[in-house]
Design a protein around this motif. Sequence first.
Motif, PDB file in Angstrom:
ATOM      1  N   ASP A 120       0.824  -1.207   0.000  1.00 39.73           N
ATOM      2  CA  ASP A 120       0.000   0.000   0.000  1.00 39.73           C
ATOM      3  C   ASP A 120       0.857   1.256   0.000  1.00 39.73           C
ATOM      4  OD1 ASP A 120      -2.219  -1.587   0.021  1.00 39.73           O
ATOM      5  OD2 ASP A 120      -2.635  -1.352   2.162  1.00 39.73           O
ATOM      6  N   THR A 121       1.981   1.211   0.732  1.00 36.76           N
ATOM      7  CA  THR A 121       2.852   2.384   0.826  1.00 36.76           C
ATOM      8  C   THR A 121       3.430   2.727  -0.533  1.00 36.76           C
ATOM      9  OG1 THR A 121       3.431   1.828   3.100  1.00 36.76           O
ATOM     10  CG2 THR A 121       4.893   3.358   1.944  1.00 36.76           C
ATOM     11  N   VAL A 122       3.996   1.731  -1.212  1.00 33.55           N
ATOM     12  CA  VAL A 122       4.604   1.962  -2.519  1.00 33.55           C
ATOM     13  C   VAL A 122       3.552   2.348  -3.537  1.00 33.55           C
ATOM     14  CG1 VAL A 122       5.894   0.904  -4.409  1.00 33.55           C
ATOM     15  CG2 VAL A 122       6.555   0.453  -2.057  1.00 33.55           C
ATOM     16  N   ALA A 123       2.419   1.670  -3.515  1.00 32.91           N
ATOM     17  CA  ALA A 123       1.372   1.959  -4.493  1.00 32.91           C
ATOM     18  C   ALA A 123       0.886   3.398  -4.365  1.00 32.91           C
ATOM     19  CB  ALA A 123       0.210   0.985  -4.318  1.00 32.91           C
ATOM     20  N   GLU A 124       0.695   3.861  -3.135  1.00 34.55           N
ATOM     21  CA  GLU A 124       0.217   5.222  -2.923  1.00 34.55           C
ATOM     22  C   GLU A 124       1.261   6.242  -3.375  1.00 34.55           C
ATOM     23  OE1 GLU A 124      -2.047   8.399  -2.203  1.00 34.55           O
ATOM     24  OE2 GLU A 124      -2.683   6.305  -2.204  1.00 34.55           O
ATOM     25  N   GLN A 125       2.510   6.016  -3.014  1.00 30.33           N
ATOM     26  CA  GLN A 125       3.568   6.926  -3.428  1.00 30.33           C
ATOM     27  C   GLN A 125       3.736   6.913  -4.946  1.00 30.33           C
ATOM     28  OE1 GLN A 125       5.504   9.142  -1.805  1.00 30.33           O
ATOM     29  NE2 GLN A 125       4.336   8.802   0.045  1.00 30.33           N
ATOM     30  N   SER A 126       3.603   5.746  -5.558  1.00 26.94           N
ATOM     31  CA  SER A 126       3.728   5.647  -7.005  1.00 26.94           C
ATOM     32  C   SER A 126       2.613   6.423  -7.701  1.00 26.94           C
ATOM     33  CB  SER A 126       3.694   4.176  -7.435  1.00 26.94           C
ATOM     34  OG  SER A 126       3.850   4.059  -8.835  1.00 26.94           O
ATOM     35  N   ARG A 127       1.392   6.289  -7.186  1.00 26.76           N
ATOM     36  CA  ARG A 127       0.273   7.045  -7.763  1.00 26.76           C
ATOM     37  C   ARG A 127       0.492   8.543  -7.601  1.00 26.76           C
ATOM     38  NH1 ARG A 127      -2.855   2.742  -5.580  1.00 26.76           N
ATOM     39  NH2 ARG A 127      -3.090   3.884  -3.618  1.00 26.76           N
ATOM     40  N   THR A 128       0.980   8.939  -6.441  1.00 25.59           N
ATOM     41  CA  THR A 128       1.230  10.357  -6.195  1.00 25.59           C
ATOM     42  C   THR A 128       2.295  10.891  -7.143  1.00 25.59           C
ATOM     43  OG1 THR A 128       0.640  10.135  -3.856  1.00 25.59           O
ATOM     44  CG2 THR A 128       1.966  12.046  -4.471  1.00 25.59           C
ATOM     45  N   MET A 129       3.394  10.130  -7.306  1.00 27.03           N
ATOM     46  CA  MET A 129       4.458  10.576  -8.190  1.00 27.03           C
ATOM     47  C   MET A 129       3.972  10.670  -9.632  1.00 27.03           C
ATOM     48  SD  MET A 129       8.214   9.003  -9.114  1.00 27.03           S
ATOM     49  CE  MET A 129       7.629   8.047 -10.506  1.00 27.03           C
ATOM     50  N   HIS A 130       3.208   9.671 -10.063  1.00 26.85           N
ATOM     51  CA  HIS A 130       2.701   9.688 -11.438  1.00 26.85           C
ATOM     52  C   HIS A 130       1.866  10.935 -11.679  1.00 26.85           C
ATOM     53  CE1 HIS A 130       1.578   7.973 -15.290  1.00 26.85           C
ATOM     54  NE2 HIS A 130       0.306   8.187 -15.000  1.00 26.85           N
ATOM     55  N   GLN A 131       1.025  11.277 -10.695  1.00 27.89           N
ATOM     56  CA  GLN A 131       0.192  12.463 -10.826  1.00 27.89           C
ATOM     57  C   GLN A 131       1.036  13.731 -10.831  1.00 27.89           C
ATOM     58  OE1 GLN A 131      -3.021  12.538 -11.520  1.00 27.89           O
ATOM     59  NE2 GLN A 131      -2.898  14.771 -11.659  1.00 27.89           N
TER      60      GLN A 131
END
Length: 201
Positions: A120-131
Amino acid sequence: MPRIRASTVAEHRAAQHRALLDVAREILAETGRPPTLSRVAARAGLARPSLYQYFRSSEDLLNAVVEDVFPRWSARVAVAMDAAATPADRVLAYVLTNFELITEGEHALATVLAEVAPGDTVAEQSRTMHQQLLEPLVETLHSLGVPAVPETAEMINAIVFAGSRLIESGTDLRTVWESARALLEPFLRATGMGPAPPEAT
């Protein structure tokens, strides 16, 4: 407590925190495994009890690395785009800087993090970075008058992703960048870059 090398305690703590994160990143990149507090402390030359002033556990340290890697990537791309002279140059800076970060190993580090950190931590950070990455690119494409901005942004990202695979498989940065630029420049000239430069004779 280590000797303070900064002018204030707060500055020292910030510098020490940054140094510990850098050590953890190095260990993670080298081993592909979550860094332990003992190993980080040993490499940083810090007593393990002192490390607890910064991180409560190995999981806390790993989460801090995750939260550090992705925003730094976005910030690096944003700085490069802001320094570009024209909107078309901003698009090229977006692509080139992503390639440079991949060459420097940031993408490989992010991949390792995805394998070892809580999902969940990586997925959330990855989504944030992509945005965060998409926002300045989308804004630039709007300024160029591109009619299908979201779709065009994703197509440009597809070039970045393809380039990342080539770089990580051993293709040199210059080759990948020149190929990507050859694809993008005709589009950018048509949407605002201006006439193509004369060919050298």
